[in-house]
Design a protein around this motif. Structure first.
Motif: not given
Length: 407
Positions: A12-19, A21-32
Motif C-alpha cells: 500500500i505504501l509503495l502504491i501510495n508513493n507511486y501515485l 510520484y505520478k500525480i506530481k509528475q502529471r502536475t509538473t507536466q500540466l504546469r509546463i
C-alpha cells in the motif's frame, strides 16, 4: 499473519508513493503545458497589438503625406520627396499584409510545391533591383556575387517559395544593418545550391538564437521598437525552405553581423543555346502590341504608364474593361503580342477569358496580374492557361523580367 499484514502495508505504501510520484509528475507536466500556453497566448496578444501599430505606421505616412501633396505651395523637390515617402510606406504596408496572410497559410499545412525552370542569375538580378534603392537610402553597400558556372544557372525549383525565402532574408539583413554592407552570394556545390546572405548589422543576442525561427517572436521588444516589423520573416523563410527540401542555418555575433546560409537541392535544367543575332543598340526597339484586360481605371493607367516608360520597348497598348471584351479583341486583332490579364473582372473573369483566348490562339502569352496571390490562386491561373503571374500592386522590377521572357 502479522507478516502478511506487513507485506500489505508495504505494498500500500509503495502504491501510495507511486501515485504521489505520478500525480506530481502529471502536475509538473500540466504546469509546463500551462506556462507554454500562457506564453503562446502572450506572444500572440503582443503580436496582434503589434499588427495594429505596424499597419497604422505606414498608413499615417500615406495619408499624411497625401494630404501634404495636395497643397499648392510645394516645390518640385518636396513633391518628389512626399511621393517617394508615400510609395515606400505603401510597399511596407503590402509586406506586412503579405506576411500575415503567408504565416496563416503556412500554419494550415495545405500547401503544394510547384517546381519550375528558373534562371538563378535572373532571379538574383531581380532581388538586387528590388533592394538597391533601400540600401542606398541607408548608405550601405548591397552586393550580389555569383560563384557558379554559368552553364548551370537554370534549375528546377519552386520559384515562388524561393523568392519569398530570399525576400525575407535580404529584407532582414538590410533592416538590421546601419553601416557596412549586405553581401549575397550563390553557387552550386556538388548537388546543392548554396546561398549566403551576410550582413554587418546588430547580430542576434545569444538568449534569442534558439527562437528566431518561431512564429510570433522577435529578438527583444527594443528591436521591434527601433526597427519595426512583426517578427515573422525568418519563420516564413524557414517554413518555405522546409517545404522545398532546403535548410537555413546561421552564424551571428552581436554588434558585428550575421550570416544566413540557405541550402537547396540542385536539379539542373539543360541550358538552351540562343542563336539569336545581337541587336544593334542604335536601332529603334521593335513595336509590340499589348492588351491590358483591366476594369479598374487607376490600375490600367498605372500599367500603361509603366509600359510606355520602358525605353527598351515600343508598345502599342489596347484595353479591355472585362474578360469578354478581351476575348473579342484577341479574335479581331491577330497582331496582339501579349495579354496582361486581370483576374477579377465583371461580365467574364480572367480565368474564363484566358481559357477562351488560348483556344483561339494557343501561343499567345497571357500574364495574370491580380491581387489574388496565394499558391491556390497562382495554380488556378496557370491551370486556366496563363503563362506567368504577377501580383498587384505590380512591381516594375518584377514586370521587366516577365516581359523579357516573351519579347
Amino acid at each position: 499473519m502479522s507478516f502478511l499484514i506487513i507485506c500489505l502495508l508495504v505494498i500500500i505504501l509503495l502504491i501510495n508513493n507511486y501515485l504521489k510520484y505520478k500525480i506530481k509528475q502529471r502536475t509538473t507536466q500540466l504546469r509546463i503545458a500551462k506556462d507554454k500556453a500562457e506564453e503562446s497566448d502572450r506572444l500572440k496578444t503582443n503580436f496582434i497589438q503589434n499588427i495594429s501599430h505596424e499597419i497604422r505606421t505606414p498608413m499615417n505616412g500615406i495619408i499624411g503625406f497625401s494630404d501634404l501633396l495636395m497643397k499648392d505651395d510645394l516645390t518640385v523637390e518636396e513633391q518628389k520627396e512626399y511621393a517617394k515617402i508615400i510609395a515606400n510606406n505603401s510597399k511596407d504596408l503590402i509586406v506586412i499584409i503579405d506576411n500575415i496572410l503567408e504565416i496563416a497559410k503556412l500554419q494550415t499545412e495545405r500547401i503544394s510545391v510547384r517546381p519550375e525552370e528558373i534562371d538563378l542569375d535572373a532571379l538574383f538580378e531581380t532581388i538586387y533591383k528590388k533592394y538597391i534603392s533601400k540600401a542606398i537610402e541607408k548608405n550601405i553597400n548591397l552586393l550580389v556575387e555569383s560563384k557558379h558556372n554559368s552553364s548551370c544557372d537554370h534549375v528546377l525549383i519552386d520559384k515562388s517559395k524561393l523568392f519569398k525565402i530570399l525576400l525575407n532574408l535580404v529584407d532582414n539583413a538590410i533592416k538590421f544593418t546601419q553601416k557596412g554592407a549586405v553581401i549575397i552570394q550563390y553557387e552550386i556545390v556538388e548537388n546543392t545550391i548554396l546561398i549566403t546572405i551576410k550582413d554587418s548589422g546588430i547580430g542576434i543576442p545569444k538568449k534569442d538564437q534558439e527562437n528566431i525561427f518561431h512564429n510570433f517572436s522577435q529578438s527583444e521588444k527594443e528591436i521591434s521598437k527601433n526597427y519595426g516589423g512583426l517578427g515573422l520573416g525568418l519563420s516564413i523563410a524557414k517554413k518555405n525552405a522546409d517545404l522545398i527540401g532546403g535548410n537555413i542555418t546561421f552564424t551571428t555575433q552581436e554588434n558585428q553581423g550575421s550570416t544566413f546560409t540557405l541550402t537547396l537541392p540542385f536539379i539542373p535544367v539543360p541550358k538552351v543555346t540562343n542563336n539569336a543575332t545581337i541587336t544593334n543598340l542604335n536601332e529603334k526597339p521593335e513595336k509590340h502590341i499589348i492588351l491590358i484586360a483591366e476594369d479598374g481605371d487607376v490600375n490600367f493607367l498605372f500599367l500603361k504608364t509603366v509600359l510606355t516608360k520602358m525605353p527598351e520597348y515600343d508598345f502599342i497598348i489596347h484595353r479591355a474593361e472585362n474578360g469578354r471584351k478581351a476575348v473579342e479583341i484577341c479574335e479581331e486583332n491577330t497582331n496582339i503580342d501579349l495579354v496582361l490579364m486581370d483576374i477579377k473582372m465583371p461580365i467574364m473573369d480572367g480565368y474564363e477569358a484566358t481559357k477562351r483566348i488560348k483556344k483561339i490562339r494557343p501561343q499567345l502569352p497571357v500574364v495574370a496580374q491580380t491581387a489574388y496571390s496565394t499558391e491556390e490562386d497562382i495554380k488556378k491561373a496557370i491551370d486556366a492557361g496563363c503563362d506567368d503571374f504577377i501580383s498587384k500592386p505590380v512591381d516594375r522590377s518584377l514586370l521587366k523580367p516577365i516581359l523579357s521572357r516573351f519579347f
